[in-house]
Design a protein around this motif. Structure first.
Motif, PDB file in Angstrom:
ATOM      1  N   UNK A  87      23.277   1.466  13.420  1.00  0.00           N
ATOM      2  CA  UNK A  87      23.045   2.792  12.865  1.00  0.00           C
ATOM      3  C   UNK A  87      22.867   2.809  11.362  1.00  0.00           C
ATOM      4  N   UNK A  88      23.440   1.811  10.677  1.00  0.00           N
ATOM      5  CA  UNK A  88      23.314   1.710   9.220  1.00  0.00           C
ATOM      6  C   UNK A  88      22.172   0.800   8.792  1.00  0.00           C
ATOM      7  N   UNK A  89      21.411   0.295   9.778  1.00  0.00           N
ATOM      8  CA  UNK A  89      20.254  -0.526   9.467  1.00  0.00           C
ATOM      9  C   UNK A  89      20.569  -1.936   9.033  1.00  0.00           C
ATOM     10  N   UNK A  90      21.755  -2.432   9.366  1.00  0.00           N
ATOM     11  CA  UNK A  90      22.161  -3.768   8.909  1.00  0.00           C
ATOM     12  C   UNK A  90      21.814  -4.870   9.896  1.00  0.00           C
ATOM     13  N   UNK A  91      21.535  -4.522  11.137  1.00  0.00           N
ATOM     14  CA  UNK A  91      21.066  -5.491  12.123  1.00  0.00           C
ATOM     15  C   UNK A  91      19.897  -4.873  12.874  1.00  0.00           C
ATOM     16  N   UNK A 114      21.770   6.252  12.420  1.00  0.00           N
ATOM     17  CA  UNK A 114      20.577   6.411  13.248  1.00  0.00           C
ATOM     18  C   UNK A 114      20.912   6.406  14.734  1.00  0.00           C
ATOM     19  N   UNK A 115      20.208   7.216  15.522  1.00  0.00           N
ATOM     20  CA  UNK A 115      20.372   7.149  16.975  1.00  0.00           C
ATOM     21  C   UNK A 115      19.905   5.792  17.504  1.00  0.00           C
ATOM     22  N   UNK A 116      20.558   5.319  18.555  1.00  0.00           N
ATOM     23  CA  UNK A 116      20.157   4.048  19.138  1.00  0.00           C
ATOM     24  C   UNK A 116      19.273   4.277  20.356  1.00  0.00           C
ATOM     25  N   UNK A 117      18.474   3.268  20.653  1.00  0.00           N
ATOM     26  CA  UNK A 117      17.577   3.280  21.796  1.00  0.00           C
ATOM     27  C   UNK A 117      17.723   1.962  22.531  1.00  0.00           C
ATOM     28  N   UNK A 118      17.514   1.976  23.843  1.00  0.00           N
ATOM     29  CA  UNK A 118      17.751   0.801  24.673  1.00  0.00           C
ATOM     30  C   UNK A 118      16.492  -0.023  24.886  1.00  0.00           C
ATOM     31  N   UNK A 119      16.688  -1.343  24.905  1.00  0.00           N
ATOM     32  CA  UNK A 119      15.646  -2.244  25.386  1.00  0.00           C
ATOM     33  C   UNK A 119      15.806  -2.455  26.883  1.00  0.00           C
ATOM     34  N   UNK A 267      17.325   0.722  17.127  1.00  0.00           N
ATOM     35  CA  UNK A 267      17.298   2.113  16.700  1.00  0.00           C
ATOM     36  C   UNK A 267      15.864   2.611  16.715  1.00  0.00           C
ATOM     37  N   UNK A 268      15.709   3.911  16.508  1.00  0.00           N
ATOM     38  CA  UNK A 268      14.372   4.496  16.473  1.00  0.00           C
ATOM     39  C   UNK A 268      13.509   3.859  15.395  1.00  0.00           C
ATOM     40  N   UNK A 269      14.136   3.376  14.314  1.00  0.00           N
ATOM     41  CA  UNK A 269      13.389   2.839  13.180  1.00  0.00           C
ATOM     42  C   UNK A 269      12.889   1.414  13.412  1.00  0.00           C
ATOM     43  N   UNK A 270      13.390   0.725  14.435  1.00  0.00           N
ATOM     44  CA  UNK A 270      12.951  -0.640  14.693  1.00  0.00           C
ATOM     45  C   UNK A 270      11.489  -0.625  15.129  1.00  0.00           C
ATOM     46  N   UNK A 308      20.250   4.604  32.094  1.00  0.00           N
ATOM     47  CA  UNK A 308      21.072   5.801  32.189  1.00  0.00           C
ATOM     48  C   UNK A 308      20.699   6.847  31.163  1.00  0.00           C
ATOM     49  N   UNK A 309      21.734   7.371  30.496  1.00  0.00           N
ATOM     50  CA  UNK A 309      21.512   8.448  29.529  1.00  0.00           C
ATOM     51  C   UNK A 309      20.989   7.941  28.191  1.00  0.00           C
ATOM     52  N   UNK A 310      20.899   6.628  28.011  1.00  0.00           N
ATOM     53  CA  UNK A 310      20.421   6.070  26.741  1.00  0.00           C
ATOM     54  C   UNK A 310      18.899   5.954  26.816  1.00  0.00           C
ATOM     55  N   UNK A 311      18.150   6.665  25.962  1.00  0.00           N
ATOM     56  CA  UNK A 311      16.692   6.614  26.048  1.00  0.00           C
ATOM     57  C   UNK A 311      16.149   5.228  25.740  1.00  0.00           C
ATOM     58  N   UNK A 312      15.033   4.894  26.373  1.00  0.00           N
ATOM     59  CA  UNK A 312      14.350   3.644  26.062  1.00  0.00           C
ATOM     60  C   UNK A 312      13.649   3.743  24.714  1.00  0.00           C
ATOM     61  N   UNK A 313      13.626   2.642  23.996  1.00  0.00           N
ATOM     62  CA  UNK A 313      12.821   2.560  22.784  1.00  0.00           C
ATOM     63  C   UNK A 313      11.346   2.556  23.189  1.00  0.00           C
ATOM     64  N   UNK A 314      10.485   3.130  22.355  1.00  0.00           N
ATOM     65  CA  UNK A 314       9.059   3.169  22.672  1.00  0.00           C
ATOM     66  C   UNK A 314       8.484   1.772  22.862  1.00  0.00           C
ATOM     67  N   UNK A 315       8.974   0.808  22.094  1.00  0.00           N
ATOM     68  CA  UNK A 315       8.493  -0.565  22.245  1.00  0.00           C
ATOM     69  C   UNK A 315       8.877  -1.152  23.587  1.00  0.00           C
ATOM     70  N   UNK A 316      10.099  -0.872  24.045  1.00  0.00           N
ATOM     71  CA  UNK A 316      10.524  -1.337  25.365  1.00  0.00           C
ATOM     72  C   UNK A 316       9.714  -0.656  26.452  1.00  0.00           C
ATOM     73  N   UNK A 317       9.465   0.633  26.262  1.00  0.00           N
ATOM     74  CA  UNK A 317       8.657   1.369  27.241  1.00  0.00           C
ATOM     75  C   UNK A 317       7.263   0.757  27.349  1.00  0.00           C
TER      76      UNK A 317
END
Length: 327
Positions: A87-91, A114-119, A267-270, A308-317
């Motif tokens: 969330x802090x952009x460190x990884x 930052x909100x997280x997104x799932x692969x 995260x969304x920013x990745x 589940x309730x964790x949205x997929x990242x657009x790249x994973x999608x």
């Protein structure tokens, strides 16, 4: 330097520079990859040594190094810390269980992280409540008055351990001696009889628990009743699951416990292309990693899309769409 050695290396000077860039200085970095594709390193937050996430993270980073270029791993306290680092952009990527993601999402709006997104959904993590074999402890409620490690601060284990204790009718801060130890330190404390029990959450079989069971007489406590309570209280990501007989030395029969899905997150920013390629590496490398990390046998693209309730990242999608995997 051999070609093989050149693909997997650790450099203290480079690590020091990159730690300064990342703003995180308390843990060692391990690096893989030739660096021919990217100048910005990919960083993967993994769990404590002795946990399945740690072993898997090292193997996954090594596999990703050939596709993404410089790929590093950071040993952390666990899922909660991983989420804050993300969330802090460190990884770039991190492992976390579905329950910790839900708790993080409730806080991130106020913290500005930052909100997280799932692969992908990876494998189930099993809640292990481990006690010295000779003690008259058969349920979580029997821990009253005892010295119990709930895991490191910042770990997903600590979050679920406190929930288990409350579901058993115990105040984690008042009804027992609640201690926060890393898995390595909890193993040592158990062998030296400085604690009566400890919690750890991980895939099967968790390496540190395997080692402990070979050296000391310990038991797993059945948590079937707790699983039903937590599912009712917190949601369907908590399920009952069985640790098969023989998983750890001394287990003569199966033990029912609590399971929760483990996810790989960004995260969304990745950048979408980085996530899409990492998702591909995740599934392409699974068969080769399973031999050394058996839990990775559950990693499958058709199951992985169900986060589940964790949205997929657009790249994973985009990866799943190209692979013709749908939900």
């Amino acid at each position: 330097m051999t070609r093989r050695a050149g693909r997997r290396w650790i450099l203290a000077a480079a690590a020091a520079v990159l730690l300064g860039v990342a703003g995180y200085t308390s843990s060692p970095w391990t690096w893989s990859g030739s660096g021919s594709r990217r100048t910005t390193p990919v960083l993967l937050a993994i769990g404590d040594s002795g946990e399945v996430d740690h072993s898997y993270g090292l193997a996954l980073a090594a596999a990703a190094g050939g596709e993404l270029g410089p790929t590093g791993t950071l040993t952390t306290a666990g899922a909660v810390e991983n989420l804050h680092l993300l969330g802090r952009g460190r990884v770039t990527f991190g492992f976390a269980t579905a329950d910790t993601v839900e708790a993080y999402a409730a806080q991130s709006a106020s913290t500005g992280e930052a909100p997280v997104r799932a692969l992908a959904r990876l494998y189930d993590n099993y809640v292990h409540l481990i006690v010295r074999a000779e003690l008259p402890v058969h349920t979580a409620a029997d821990l009253r008055g005892m010295r119990v490690s709930v895991g490191s601060g910042g770990s997903g284990t600590a979050l679920v351990a406190d929930r288990v204790l409350r579901a058993a009718g115990l105040d984690p801060d008042g009804d027992l001696r609640r201690i926060e130890l890393s898995l390595t330190d909890a193993n040592t404390a158990m062998r030296e009889r400085r604690i009566e029990a400890f919690f750890v959450t991980g895939g099967l079989a968790t390496p540190a628990v395997l080692d402990l069971a070979r050296q000391s007489a310990v038991r797993l406590i059945d948590l079937a009743d707790i699983a039903a309570t937590l599912r009712s209280t917190y949601g369907s990501y908590y399920q009952a699951g069985s640790v098969p007989a023989g998983t750890y030395r001394g287990m003569t029969g199966p033990v029912t416990t609590l399971v929760v899905p483990n996810l790989l997150l960004a995260t969304e920013a990745t950048p979408d292309d980085v996530v899409e390629r990492m998702t591909g590496v995740l599934f392409a490398s699974a068969a080769g990693i399973t031999g050394s990390v058996p839990a990775v046998g559950q990693v499958d693209r058709h199951a992985g899309i169900f986060t589940g309730a964790v949205p997929l990242h657009d790249g994973a999608r985009a990866y799943y769409r190209a692979a013709k995997v749908a939900r």
